[in-house]
Design an enzyme around this catalytic site. Structure first.
Site, PDB file in Angstrom:
ATOM      1  N   TYR A  90      13.026 -52.884  28.137  1.00  0.00           N
ATOM      2  CA  TYR A  90      12.180 -53.891  28.701  1.00  0.00           C
ATOM      3  C   TYR A  90      12.973 -53.375  30.143  1.00  0.00           C
ATOM      4  O   TYR A  90      14.109 -53.055  30.395  1.00  0.00           O
ATOM      5  CB  TYR A  90      11.946 -54.747  28.947  1.00  0.00           C
ATOM      6  CG  TYR A  90      13.396 -55.436  28.628  1.00  0.00           C
ATOM      7  CD1 TYR A  90      14.651 -56.825  29.715  1.00  0.00           C
ATOM      8  CD2 TYR A  90      13.586 -56.509  27.144  1.00  0.00           C
ATOM      9  CE1 TYR A  90      15.296 -56.999  29.409  1.00  0.00           C
ATOM     10  CE2 TYR A  90      14.497 -57.536  27.624  1.00  0.00           C
ATOM     11  CZ  TYR A  90      15.161 -57.698  28.494  1.00  0.00           C
ATOM     12  OH  TYR A  90      16.014 -58.573  28.708  1.00  0.00           O
ATOM     13  N   CYS A  91      12.952 -52.826  31.790  1.00  0.00           N
ATOM     14  CA  CYS A  91      12.390 -53.247  32.802  1.00  0.00           C
ATOM     15  C   CYS A  91      13.544 -52.000  32.596  1.00  0.00           C
ATOM     16  O   CYS A  91      15.132 -51.772  33.107  1.00  0.00           O
ATOM     17  CB  CYS A  91      13.514 -54.393  33.505  1.00  0.00           C
ATOM     18  SG  CYS A  91      14.063 -54.483  35.486  1.00  0.00           S
ATOM     19  N   PRO A  92      13.283 -50.117  32.131  1.00  0.00           N
ATOM     20  CA  PRO A  92      13.729 -49.388  32.158  1.00  0.00           C
ATOM     21  C   PRO A  92      14.232 -48.702  33.122  1.00  0.00           C
ATOM     22  O   PRO A  92      13.137 -48.995  33.788  1.00  0.00           O
ATOM     23  CB  PRO A  92      13.043 -48.095  31.584  1.00  0.00           C
ATOM     24  CG  PRO A  92      11.843 -49.098  31.043  1.00  0.00           C
ATOM     25  CD  PRO A  92      11.754 -50.460  31.565  1.00  0.00           C
TER      26      PRO A  92
END
Length: 283
Positions: free
Chosen positions: A151-153
């Site tokens: 997540y939030c790459p």
């Protein structure tokens, strides 16, 4: 590219430990407060005598959304699901996408002046190198590249053997910048990832969107404790950060907000509240 040590080579650093804080000058210490505080610190690190700052902060169960997340087609359903699972939700004013916070996640803000002469990428590199320095006796396996499925790459995901434990964002205000990192220290990184995966499944469903949201694979995320195979706590990490800072600067000061900073805090906090009015109604 600038050497990261040069970027933090100040004789004096301001230290703000806001972990576990309940109130800040009359306001409940939520993630809204945290992002307003970083804005104020960025505003006031200017001029030749500027004192850069490191701020540490934690929040109980909170999901911090990025601006693109606020445009998800079924956002209300997603926020309601998070609320039913005990998570408070806000939209931040810095870059990135959804991140899960809890008491096992240590957030660190490195607030630096004179950003007109320093690139965004140099700031990211400085944070990566500082974290490596903090953990230098425990591992030399920390890498920075995008972990697909996290997540939030982003290009500056921090990982060990392909599993992500930290992500970095940046917020610039006038001539100052807050380089912000979340560090999954304790607990199960996979469980946090499962929560964000479920959020996207509920908030996006199968709708076609202009923005490409991450398809979260919980297997690619873990906490530092899991990755290092040791009982590393948030308290341990706080001590490590402080010890690292002592190696890099001559003086560490713990100053409360000045009158001018408090005036700006009221303004920035109110802006964050206004930004989050719709999200607040969904919870």
């Amino acid at each position: 590219m600038k050497n990261w040590r040069d970027m933090v080579a100040y004789k004096r650093f301001r230290w703000l430990d806001h972990t576990g804080k309940k109130y800040f000058h009359g306001k409940s210490y939520t993630a809204l407060t945290s992002f307003a505080v970083d804005d104020v610190l960025s505003l006031f690190v200017r001029g030749g005598e500027a004192t850069p700052a490191i701020r540490l902060w934690t929040h109980p169960e909170t999901v911090v959304l990025g601006i693109p997340d606020s445009r998800l087609p079924y956002l209300k359903e997603g926020v309601r699901m998070l609320s039913e699972n005990g998570y408070y939700t806000i939209v931040r004013n810095s870059g990135g996408l959804a991140v899960a916070l809890d008491d096992g996640v240590l957030n660190m803000s490195l607030v630096l002046p004179d950003m007109k002469r320093i690139s965004i990428y140099d700031c990211y590199e400085a944070m990566v190198s500082f974290v490596r320095f903090v953990l230098r006796d425990l591992t030399d396996d920390i890498e920075a590249y995008e972990i697909v499925g996290s997540y939030c790459p982003g290009d500056y995901d921090l990982s060990i053997r392909g599993r992500k434990f930290a992500g970095i964002s940046q917020r610039r205000v006038r001539d100052g910048a807050a380089i912000q990192i979340y560090l999954d220290v304790e607990g199960k990184g996979r469980e946090r990832a499962e929560l964000i995966r479920d959020f996207y499944e509920v908030a996006k469903k199968d709708a076609e969107t202009k923005f490409t949201y991450p398809v979260v694979n919980p297997a690619v995320m873990a906490s530092l404790s899991e990755l290092l195979g040791m009982d590393l706590t948030v308290s341990d990490m706080k001590k490590r950060v402080q010890n690292a800072l002592e190696h890099l600067t001559d003086e560490i000061v713990t100053e409360d907000f000045s009158i001018g900073e408090l005036e700006q805090f009221e303004k920035r906090y109110n802006q964050m509240v206004k930004r989050n009015e719709e999200i607040a109604e969904m919870q």
